[in-house]
Write a protein that holds these residues in place. Structure first.
Motif, PDB file in Angstrom:
ATOM      1  N   ALA A  45       0.548  -1.037   0.418  1.00 55.71           N
ATOM      2  CA  ALA A  45       0.067   0.139  -0.120  1.00 55.71           C
ATOM      3  C   ALA A  45       0.737   1.096   0.495  1.00 55.71           C
ATOM      4  O   ALA A  45       0.697   2.539  -0.826  1.00 55.71           O
ATOM      5  N   ARG A  46       2.007   1.259   0.825  1.00 54.99           N
ATOM      6  CA  ARG A  46       2.894   2.735   0.598  1.00 54.99           C
ATOM      7  C   ARG A  46       3.532   2.835  -0.507  1.00 54.99           C
ATOM      8  O   ARG A  46       3.615   3.161  -0.977  1.00 54.99           O
ATOM      9  N   SER A  47       3.798   1.596  -1.255  1.00 53.71           N
ATOM     10  CA  SER A  47       4.750   1.648  -2.369  1.00 53.71           C
ATOM     11  C   SER A  47       3.998   1.963  -3.752  1.00 53.71           C
ATOM     12  O   SER A  47       4.092   2.917  -4.275  1.00 53.71           O
ATOM     13  N   VAL A  48       2.356   2.133  -3.610  1.00 55.33           N
ATOM     14  CA  VAL A  48       1.052   2.102  -4.876  1.00 55.33           C
ATOM     15  C   VAL A  48       1.059   3.503  -4.169  1.00 55.33           C
ATOM     16  O   VAL A  48       1.054   4.882  -5.454  1.00 55.33           O
ATOM     17  N   GLN A  49       1.271   4.803  -2.652  1.00 54.11           N
ATOM     18  CA  GLN A  49       1.149   5.567  -2.703  1.00 54.11           C
ATOM     19  C   GLN A  49       1.683   6.357  -3.368  1.00 54.11           C
ATOM     20  O   GLN A  49       1.719   7.287  -3.668  1.00 54.11           O
ATOM     21  N   ALA A  50       3.385   6.101  -2.675  1.00 53.54           N
ATOM     22  CA  ALA A  50       4.284   6.408  -3.275  1.00 53.54           C
ATOM     23  C   ALA A  50       4.558   6.528  -5.179  1.00 53.54           C
ATOM     24  O   ALA A  50       5.131   7.778  -5.659  1.00 53.54           O
ATOM     25  N   ASN A  51       3.816   5.610  -5.699  1.00 58.45           N
ATOM     26  CA  ASN A  51       4.059   5.826  -7.030  1.00 58.45           C
ATOM     27  C   ASN A  51       3.392   6.573  -7.147  1.00 58.45           C
ATOM     28  O   ASN A  51       3.325   7.767  -8.543  1.00 58.45           O
TER      29      ASN A  51
END
Length: 129
Positions: free
Chosen positions: A6-12
């Motif tokens: 979820a953090r990776s998706v948000q960062a992207n």
């Protein structure tokens, strides 16, 4: 989806939003600069560019987070209306360029609309209005 995913998706999403915003801002500045260089600054078109730049500035400053979606639609709508009014007043051809079709205007408006719509959709995140 796990917390890390979820953090990776948000960062992207943030990275893509920044890239879209930068491309959008550069498009507006390019539009203003080429018209200034050709001594063909058109107040309605510059006003339209400034609407988009002000919207991007508000986003970058973190203002109006709760109203991001309506603000995005409003900015894009005002931009398109101002350009439409310009075309209705001045015509689709440019007398200063031998009555050539305003191809650059059409390209810049289409580019701005596409980038702004993509950014608005990203900000909206697929939620219903």
């Amino acid at each position: 989806m796990g917390g890390k995913d979820a953090r990776s998706v948000q960062a992207n999403r943030i990275t893509v939003a920044r890239a879209l915003g930068l491309a959008l801002a550069l498009t507006q500045l390019f539009d203003i600069v080429i018209h200034a260089a050709a001594d063909q600054l058109e107040p309605l078109r510059v006003a339209a560019n400034l609407v988009v730049l002000l919207w991007l500035g508000a986003l970058a400053a973190g203002k109006f987070k709760a109203q991001a979606w309506p603000l995005a639609l409003g900015a894009l709508g005002v931009y398109l209306v101002l350009n439409l009014v310009f075309l209705m007043r001045e015509g689709l051809t440019n007398p200063a360029q031998g009555d050539a079709v305003r191809v650059m205007l059409l390209l810049l408006v289409a580019t701005t609309a596409a980038l702004a719509a993509a950014l608005a959709a990203l900000l909206h995140g697929g939620r219903r209005p």
